[in-house]
Design an enzyme around this catalytic site. Structure first.
Site, PDB file in Angstrom:
ATOM      1  N   GLU A   1       0.797  -1.233   0.000  1.00 54.53           N
ATOM      2  CA  GLU A   1       0.000   0.000   0.000  1.00 54.53           C
ATOM      3  C   GLU A   1       0.829   1.283   0.000  1.00 54.53           C
ATOM      4  O   GLU A   1       0.536   2.218   0.740  1.00 54.53           O
ATOM      5  CB  GLU A   1      -0.957  -0.009   1.212  1.00 54.53           C
ATOM      6  CG  GLU A   1      -1.940  -1.152   1.163  1.00 54.53           C
ATOM      7  CD  GLU A   1      -2.941  -1.135   2.302  1.00 54.53           C
ATOM      8  OE1 GLU A   1      -4.121  -1.337   2.034  1.00 54.53           O
ATOM      9  OE2 GLU A   1      -2.544  -0.938   3.460  1.00 54.53           O
TER      10      GLU A   1
HETATM   11  C1  ACM Z   1      -1.931  -5.391   4.086  1.00 54.79           C
HETATM   12  O1  ACM Z   1      -2.978  -5.885   4.478  1.00 54.79           O
HETATM   13  N1  ACM Z   1      -1.875  -4.096   3.817  1.00 54.79           N
HETATM   14  C2  ACM Z   1      -0.735  -6.202   3.890  1.00 54.79           C
END
Ligand code: ACM
Length: 704
Positions: free
Chosen positions: A344
């Site tokens: 992310e």
């Molecule tokens: C995640 O759940 N951002 C690895």
């Protein structure tokens, strides 16, 4: 790309056996058979009732049993070292607490014949376990003697856990039923991820979670130590990381060493995660020059979600910093693997920084993913210099990533398969996100290596196993245990036991027993929610509230995020925090409805009694609500509950009489069911699917 913030709510299906132990006693007789799921027996006292979790690779039940009494002794050979002798003392402690027999914790002297002999074939040189260690063991229980044999100390520890799960009552005492077990794990990487980044988890929480992991043979603690909301580990090289980035809540290096030692003594590896380049706001509070935006302006994040902060990938000073920090952590953590996150990273800060944009252009990078791939390669070289292998979330997968990097999957299973096809070792987590409130059945049935994977045998070997993930947005020390357990035990069985082990009803039967064992041994998965309900009720015991809560579960992570917008400032003391994911009634209710729809009158009676109990408790719950401001937040569910009870009573009555309810009844019930799924109060009734089936069957009934 999907991200975990926008997962859709999933209807969960299975339910936990509330009366698991009792159910166990009426299941059919086991004759010696490898991995028969229904290895339980009825009949005379002393017969084997299989409550093992995870199920062993092969198990044969033999006639007879060994009585546990004052004369029980044990002996160890020297090869196991301190880990095995300490494990044996913990085993004896558990046996004492289970049976009431004051078994001596002192091993029998060499040469005497002990009741239990523990033999480790290979001398122990390790101070911590490592990926790929032999974890196998053989256990033989005969009426006079128990023999536990293992190649390594780790196998011996696993065998002791199995032995303690074999204890069962027999008449007026406890016994070990006679068995022959040969056991070894299906996958070598069987993990649980904890996230103290979002909400700090003090060391006692880590210890009790390690105890739970050891009980079900999980062998990797993945410790997510840095997040936008907190930098949770002491660095002596860069002390402003924790001094300014943690709000005072971090693990000292001594605490980390203690946790590693505690885990190692239970056969568990500790893999730290330092998330980069994104999810890194807390690093930059003390060291703003690490960031990609013109600083200094960073403060510890309070809200959850994807933040823009990202390490600057074009400055050599960033890599010098990471070399210093990762070098320090490589010394502190003995495991060969370090997780660098990589998830992310939204690229916003990179795209807004003219120097970074110019760098991308100069290197023919068309998007920020390519820049992140460059960053990952630089970090991988730093880790290699410190003799560590890299693990990262599946965003790090790119064509030029060195093959040694291990990919942790959290998007669809196709990402796992892809990683293996590209020659990477990989671990599955996508189906095991505990905050999505998937049922134990859903997670148990999700296989890291499905039969239709399309992988060659060589590629299939790259699938190391998996990890259950307990993200920290919605959990605090008071609530985390019932979110992890018992569902992580079902996941542990998936990672350990043969692929053919897929009997959901039997899994729930054993899971109910394992829940009691874990709670008794200091993992408050049952007592935590009970304490939460007591606080809401303001009395020591409130049966109406407990009954109501037994029908509820927390809403899925993404629904809670949308409805409540929880942040680091939120107080987690609501009804949603005191009800259990996949509560025991859920599976039981489903079985009863299935039985009732097949005309089983005993199941109809049980359902009828259950529905009446809801109706009878409703006035007391109303009264409690009037005096409890926090319960008033659940007023729609409280008002709906007796209507569900009446719905069930009407449906059972129709099924019994064969007389369909009057016109308009179904529309009225549908309106109630619609009201019952309202997510605003952050709890879901866990019984609606089967209840709706009952209503539909009542409408079309022609009598039994
Ligand atoms: C995640 O759940 N951002 C690895």
């Amino acid at each position: 790309m999907i991200d975990r913030w926008y997962y859709s709510l999933r209807a969960s299906v299975a339910r936990f056996a509330r009366l698991a132990l009792r159910a166990a006693l009426v299941l059919p007789l086991l004759v010696a058979a490898p991995l028969s799921a229904r290895q339980a027996s009825a009949g005379s006292a002393g017969d084997f009732v299989n409550t093992l979790m995870p199920l062993p690779t092969t198990l044969a039940n033999k006639p007879g049993s060994l009585a546990i009494n004052n004369s029980f002794t044990y002996s160890l050979n020297a090869n196991g070292g301190a880990f095995v002798s300490q494990g044996a003392i913990r085993l004896i402690d558990r046996l004492r607490m289970r049976t009431g027999v004051p078994i001596s914790k002192t091993p029998a002297t060499a040469g005497t014949s002990a009741t239990l002999t523990i033999d480790v074939l290979t001398p122990t040189h390790e101070t911590v376990p490592q990926l790929g260690d032999d974890e196998s063991y053989t256990l033989d229980v005969d009426p006079q003697h128990i023999s536990l044999r293992a190649k390594t100390w780790i196998g011996a520890l696993h065998g002791m856990q199995t032995l303690s799960q074999l204890v069962q009552p027999s008449g007026d005492h406890f016994v070990f039923p006679s068995v022959h077990i040969e056991d070894a794990p299906r996958f070598p990487w069987r993990g649980l991820m904890l996230d103290p980044g979002r909400h700090f988890l003090p060391v006692p929480v880590i210890y009790r979670t390690l105890d739970g992991m050891a009980a079900v043979k999980l062998n990797v603690l993945h410790w997510h130590l840095t997040e936008d909301q907190g930098f949770r580990i002491e660095s002596r090289v860069y002390p402003k990381l924790q001094e300014l980035g943690s709000g005072g809540q971090y693990y000292t290096q001594q605490q980390v060493r203690d946790v590693i030692a505690y885990a190692a003594a239970r056969g568990i590896r500790v893999v730290p995660e330092f998330d980069m380049p994104g999810h890194s706001t807390s690093w930059m509070v003390g060291y703003p020059e690490l960031g990609s935006a013109p600083g200094p302006y960073y403060v510890i994040a309070e809200t959850f979600g994807i933040h823009d902060a990202a390490m600057n990938p074009i400055r050599e000073s960033t890599y010098r910093f990471l070399d210093g920090f990762l070098g320090e952590m490589a010394q502190l953590f003995p495991d060969e693997y370090i997780h660098i996150g990589g998830d992310e990273s939204n690229g916003k800060e990179w795209r807004s920084n003219p120097a970074i944009v110019a760098f991308m252009k100069a290197h023919n990078m068309t998007d920020t993913k390519e820049l992140q791939a460059y960053f990952n390669q630089r970090v991988q070289k730093i880790l290699a210099k410190h003799h560590k292998q890299m693990v990262g979330w599946d965003e790090i997968l790119s064509p030029n990533l060195p093959r040694q990097a291990v990919i942790q999957n959290w998007h669809g299973i196709e990402f796992l398969i892809n990683a293996a096809k590209q020659g990477h070792r990989t671990i599955l987590s996508h189906p095991y996100y505990l905050d999505h409130m998937y049922s134990a059945a859903d997670m148990f049935l999700a296989d890291p290596l499905p039969a239709n994977s399309g992988l060659t045998p060589e590629q299939a070997r790259l699938i190391l196993g998996g990890e259950a993930c307990m993200w920290g947005e919605d959990v605090i020390p008071q609530t985390i245990d019932s979110r992890i357990w018992p569902r992580a035990a079902a996941v542990a069985e998936r990672f350990w036991s043969p692929a053919s082990d897929r009997d959901v009803n039997d899994m729930y039967r054993r899971l109910g027993v394992e829940s009691l064992r874990l709670d008794a041994e200091g993992v408050p998965l049952l007592s935590g929610p009970e304490r939460g309900l007591r606080q809401l009720a303001g009395t020591e015991q409130d049966q109406a509230l407990s009954l109501f809560a037994s029908t509820l579960q927390p809403v899925d992570f993404s629904v809670r995020m949308r409805q409540q917008h929880p942040s680091a400032a939120t107080v987690f003391n609501r009804l949603v925090d005191a009800v259990r994911p996949d509560p025991p009634l859920k599976h039981t209710f489903q079985l009863l409805v299935d039985g009732a729809l097949q005309g089983n009158t005993a199941d109809m009676d049980k359902l009828d009694a259950l529905f009446h109990s809801w109706m009878n408790a409703a006035p007391a719950l109303d009264q409690l609500e009037a005096g409890s401001p926090l319960l008033q937040e659940a007023s729609v569910h409280i008002a709906t509950w007796p209507k569900l009870g009446q719905m069930g009573i009407d449906a059972i009555s129709a099924l019994r009489s064969g007389k369909a309810p009057p016109a308009g009844w179904q529309d009225a019930q549908n309106a109630v069911l619609k009201q019952a799924v309202d997510p605003h109060e952050l709890v879901d009734f866990a019984i609606l699917g089967p209840l709706e089936k009952l209503v539909n069957a009542a409408v079309t009934t022609k009598g039994q």
